[in-house]
Motif scaffolding. Structure first.
Motif, PDB file in Angstrom:
ATOM      1  N   VAL A   1       0.851  -1.185   0.000  1.00 35.74           N
ATOM      2  CA  VAL A   1       0.000   0.000   0.000  1.00 35.74           C
ATOM      3  C   VAL A   1       0.889   1.238   0.000  1.00 35.74           C
ATOM      4  N   ARG A   2       1.965   1.219   0.794  1.00 32.96           N
ATOM      5  CA  ARG A   2       2.898   2.338   0.822  1.00 32.96           C
ATOM      6  C   ARG A   2       3.525   2.549  -0.556  1.00 32.96           C
ATOM      7  N   LEU A   3       3.806   1.458  -1.238  1.00 32.84           N
ATOM      8  CA  LEU A   3       4.399   1.561  -2.573  1.00 32.84           C
ATOM      9  C   LEU A   3       3.415   2.201  -3.545  1.00 32.84           C
ATOM     10  N   ARG A   4       2.164   1.786  -3.488  1.00 31.54           N
ATOM     11  CA  ARG A   4       1.146   2.371  -4.377  1.00 31.54           C
ATOM     12  C   ARG A   4       0.974   3.866  -4.099  1.00 31.54           C
ATOM     13  N   GLU A   5       1.038   4.242  -2.836  1.00 29.38           N
ATOM     14  CA  GLU A   5       0.923   5.659  -2.486  1.00 29.38           C
ATOM     15  C   GLU A   5       2.070   6.469  -3.081  1.00 29.38           C
ATOM     16  N   ALA A   6       3.294   5.915  -3.055  1.00 29.07           N
ATOM     17  CA  ALA A   6       4.447   6.616  -3.632  1.00 29.07           C
ATOM     18  C   ALA A   6       4.300   6.765  -5.137  1.00 29.07           C
ATOM     19  N   ILE A   7       3.767   5.736  -5.799  1.00 29.50           N
ATOM     20  CA  ILE A   7       3.557   5.804  -7.246  1.00 29.50           C
ATOM     21  C   ILE A   7       2.511   6.859  -7.583  1.00 29.50           C
ATOM     22  N   ALA A   8       1.421   6.876  -6.792  1.00 34.68           N
ATOM     23  CA  ALA A   8       0.340   7.826  -7.055  1.00 34.68           C
ATOM     24  C   ALA A   8       0.803   9.267  -6.882  1.00 34.68           C
ATOM     25  N   ALA A   9       1.790   9.470  -6.001  1.00 37.64           N
ATOM     26  CA  ALA A   9       2.257  10.824  -5.718  1.00 37.64           C
ATOM     27  C   ALA A   9       3.187  11.364  -6.801  1.00 37.64           C
ATOM     28  N   ARG A  10       3.649  10.489  -7.706  1.00 33.65           N
ATOM     29  CA  ARG A  10       4.594  10.929  -8.731  1.00 33.65           C
ATOM     30  C   ARG A  10       3.853  11.440  -9.966  1.00 33.65           C
ATOM     31  N   ALA A  11       4.269  12.567 -10.455  1.00 33.27           N
ATOM     32  CA  ALA A  11       3.701  13.077 -11.708  1.00 33.27           C
ATOM     33  C   ALA A  11       4.420  12.410 -12.873  1.00 33.27           C
ATOM     34  N   GLY A  12       3.661  11.849 -13.787  1.00 37.17           N
ATOM     35  CA  GLY A  12       4.268  11.205 -14.944  1.00 37.17           C
ATOM     36  C   GLY A  12       4.146   9.699 -14.906  1.00 37.17           C
ATOM     37  N   PRO A  13       4.430   9.063 -16.033  1.00 34.58           N
ATOM     38  CA  PRO A  13       4.281   7.602 -16.137  1.00 34.58           C
ATOM     39  C   PRO A  13       5.342   6.858 -15.334  1.00 34.58           C
ATOM     40  N   VAL A  14       5.010   5.629 -14.963  1.00 36.40           N
ATOM     41  CA  VAL A  14       5.964   4.771 -14.263  1.00 36.40           C
ATOM     42  C   VAL A  14       5.977   3.397 -14.920  1.00 36.40           C
ATOM     43  N   ILE A  15       7.082   2.684 -14.733  1.00 38.79           N
ATOM     44  CA  ILE A  15       7.175   1.268 -15.089  1.00 38.79           C
ATOM     45  C   ILE A  15       7.342   0.539 -13.769  1.00 38.79           C
ATOM     46  N   ASP A  16       6.364  -0.291 -13.443  1.00 33.44           N
ATOM     47  CA  ASP A  16       6.218  -0.801 -12.073  1.00 33.44           C
ATOM     48  C   ASP A  16       6.735  -2.232 -11.928  1.00 33.44           C
TER      49      ASP A  16
ATOM     50  N   GLU B   1      16.492 -11.470 -18.617  1.00 32.44           N
ATOM     51  CA  GLU B   1      17.735 -11.220 -19.353  1.00 32.44           C
ATOM     52  C   GLU B   1      17.859  -9.762 -19.805  1.00 32.44           C
ATOM     53  N   ILE B   2      16.749  -9.044 -19.853  1.00 31.93           N
ATOM     54  CA  ILE B   2      16.771  -7.622 -20.190  1.00 31.93           C
ATOM     55  C   ILE B   2      16.970  -6.763 -18.937  1.00 31.93           C
ATOM     56  N   VAL B   3      16.207  -7.064 -17.892  1.00 32.99           N
ATOM     57  CA  VAL B   3      16.150  -6.194 -16.709  1.00 32.99           C
ATOM     58  C   VAL B   3      17.361  -6.358 -15.805  1.00 32.99           C
ATOM     59  N   LEU B   4      17.803  -7.590 -15.588  1.00 35.48           N
ATOM     60  CA  LEU B   4      18.889  -7.817 -14.634  1.00 35.48           C
ATOM     61  C   LEU B   4      20.166  -7.068 -15.010  1.00 35.48           C
ATOM     62  N   PRO B   5      20.651  -7.147 -16.254  1.00 36.65           N
ATOM     63  CA  PRO B   5      21.872  -6.393 -16.583  1.00 36.65           C
ATOM     64  C   PRO B   5      21.695  -4.879 -16.405  1.00 36.65           C
TER      65      PRO B   5
ATOM     66  N   GLU C   1       9.318 -18.838 -20.590  1.00 26.94           N
ATOM     67  CA  GLU C   1      10.271 -18.228 -21.519  1.00 26.94           C
ATOM     68  C   GLU C   1      10.088 -16.719 -21.612  1.00 26.94           C
ATOM     69  N   ARG C   2       8.854 -16.250 -21.475  1.00 24.98           N
ATOM     70  CA  ARG C   2       8.651 -14.799 -21.456  1.00 24.98           C
ATOM     71  C   ARG C   2       9.316 -14.177 -20.234  1.00 24.98           C
ATOM     72  N   TYR C   3       9.159 -14.818 -19.091  1.00 24.22           N
ATOM     73  CA  TYR C   3       9.813 -14.289 -17.887  1.00 24.22           C
ATOM     74  C   TYR C   3      11.333 -14.383 -18.008  1.00 24.22           C
TER      75      TYR C   3
ATOM     76  N   LEU D   1       7.031  -7.236 -21.870  1.00 26.29           N
ATOM     77  CA  LEU D   1       8.374  -7.327 -22.441  1.00 26.29           C
ATOM     78  C   LEU D   1       8.804  -5.972 -23.002  1.00 26.29           C
ATOM     79  N   GLU D   2       7.887  -5.286 -23.654  1.00 24.36           N
ATOM     80  CA  GLU D   2       8.211  -3.964 -24.202  1.00 24.36           C
ATOM     81  C   GLU D   2       8.523  -2.965 -23.095  1.00 24.36           C
ATOM     82  N   GLU D   3       7.775  -3.011 -22.015  1.00 21.30           N
ATOM     83  CA  GLU D   3       8.058  -2.127 -20.877  1.00 21.30           C
ATOM     84  C   GLU D   3       9.416  -2.444 -20.258  1.00 21.30           C
ATOM     85  N   CYS D   4       9.765  -3.725 -20.212  1.00 19.75           N
ATOM     86  CA  CYS D   4      11.085  -4.104 -19.695  1.00 19.75           C
ATOM     87  C   CYS D   4      12.187  -3.524 -20.584  1.00 19.75           C
ATOM     88  N   ARG D   5      11.990  -3.609 -21.888  1.00 18.44           N
ATOM     89  CA  ARG D   5      12.989  -3.027 -22.812  1.00 18.44           C
ATOM     90  C   ARG D   5      13.089  -1.521 -22.604  1.00 18.44           C
ATOM     91  N   ARG D   6      11.946  -0.883 -22.415  1.00 17.67           N
ATOM     92  CA  ARG D   6      11.960   0.573 -22.229  1.00 17.67           C
ATOM     93  C   ARG D   6      12.650   0.954 -20.915  1.00 17.67           C
TER      94      ARG D   6
END
Length: 377
Positions: free
Chosen positions: A16-31, A294-298, A287-289, A360-365
């Motif tokens: 819930v605390r995490l959602r509150e922090a996201i809501a307080a940010r102006a602009g898009p997020v990748i969660d 392999e994209i996010v960890l590096p 395989e999707r995960y 997957l596209e959000e991970c690449r971004r």
């Protein structure tokens, strides 16, 4: 109004605390913060659900013990996946996902004042279930040096009702060995306690052998395992899982569950039958995960984080240089619009958890944002 003092004393659920922090940010997020699967439920499962709804124009209350066909499908899957033979009539009960069953186990096992041991960091539901049942939660601290496995010597065996393990582990991705589970089960039996194994991430692994299950133990007395289709089959909203194991314990659950009405609807169970019977979609999901990992960890390593966990589940567990996980997560959100969960929310300061649930596209971004802004190392 006189509220339950346990409810009044609970801290805010961490995310819930995490959602509150996201809501307080102006602009898009990748969660990458909360671990809620966002993969599309396979079409054949959706079709099975729709057909089951059409086939039952008058939908009665679901029986607490579940459909016989559901229990048989679960037992068949356990046999194929783990090589363990289950009696579907006596050793399996369908559940409304796994969360409610994990929470309510302390309502069935133990007496006031008994201890329920659970791992920290970890899923907070076993602790909260123990509190509401009037049992005493006992934290078993996990450390990187200890391989993120609990020290069985630290368990309060003299007053123990339930020992919780989670394999693959949320948040670290570490998998317990069958030898470890066998020792834990043997010590639980000697203490008159139950070994409860949360195995929700059993189908997501990316190196080595597939994770084992407590249901593979030769002696399943005092042993119960929980699993769900939420992660395996991308069905979190369906709420379809099972508990399986010790016959006496399953019988006790069947006596308890009519009192709380948590059986999955019959049409959901029929969709679950289709899901348990198919492995191709599970391989595709895994395989999707893997591709996301392999994209996010590096990219996260590029920020100065150090991999500190195992290779299973859809979580990446990393150590923060300098140890201030909340400051790191806050900065990552503020500067890059990328959300990770501070380990301190889960009971492990100095680490962060990234859930590989964006597309997957959000991970690449996210990786591109990090790589374009992170200082070279």
């Amino acid at each position: 109004m006189r509220l339950n003092p346990v409810l009044e004393g609970l801290s805010t659920y961490p995310f819930v605390r995490l959602r509150e922090a996201i809501a307080a940010r102006a602009g898009p997020v990748i969660d990458f913060g909360a671990g809620e699967p966002r993969e599309e439920t396979p079409a054949f499962i959706r079709r099975a659900l729709a057909a089951a709804v059409e086939a039952e124009p008058v939908a009665g209350y679901p029986a607490a013990e579940g459909l016989p066909e559901t229990r048989e499908a679960v037992a068949a899957w356990v046999g194929r996946r783990f090589g363990a033979a289950l009696d579907p009539a006596r050793e399996v009960v369908p559940t409304l996902g796994s969360k409610e069953a994990i929470f309510s186990l302390a309502q069935v096992v133990g007496r006031r004042g008994d201890a329920v041991a659970m791992t920290v960091p970890g899923y907070p539901v076993p602790e909260r279930g123990a509190l509401f049942a009037g049992l005493e939660p006992v934290a078993l601290p996990l450390t990187e040096e200890g391989g993120w496995l609990p020290d069985l010597g630290a368990v309060p065996w003299d007053r123990l009702a339930i020992l919780w393990v989670n394999t693959p582990h949320n948040p670290t991705g570490v998998v317990a060995s069958l030898d470890f589970l066998a020792e834990a089960a043997e010590r639980c039996r000697a203490a008159g306690a139950v070994l409860a194994s949360d195995e929700a991430y059993s189908e997501l692994w990316f190196a080595g052998d597939p994770p084992v299950s407590a249901l593979q133990l030769e002696d399943r007395r005092g042993v119960i395992a929980f699993n769900t289709l939420s992660k395996r089959s991308s069905m979190p909203g369906y709420r379809c899982g099972f508990a399986a194991g010790d016959r006496e314990l399953i019988a006790a659950l069947k006596r308890y569950r009519p009192n709380v009405g948590t059986a999955p609807p019959a049409f959901v169970q029929r969709a679950g039958i289709a899901a348990w019977g198919d492995e191709e979609h599970v391989r595709e999901t895994r395989e999707r995960y893997r591709a996301k990992r392999e994209i996010v960890l590096p990219a996260l390593v590029h920020l100065g984080l150090r991999p500190a966990g195992g290779d299973a589940s859809f979580f990446v567990w990393l150590a923060v240089e300098g140890g201030d996980d909340e400051a790191f997560a806050t900065g990552l959100l503020a500067e890059h619009g990328i959300v990770v969960a501070p380990g301190s929310y889960l009971g492990a300061p100095g680490y962060v958890r990234a859930a590989l649930v964006p597309t997957l596209e959000e991970c690449r971004r996210a990786a591109a944002i990090i790589d374009s802004r992170a200082a070279p190392r």
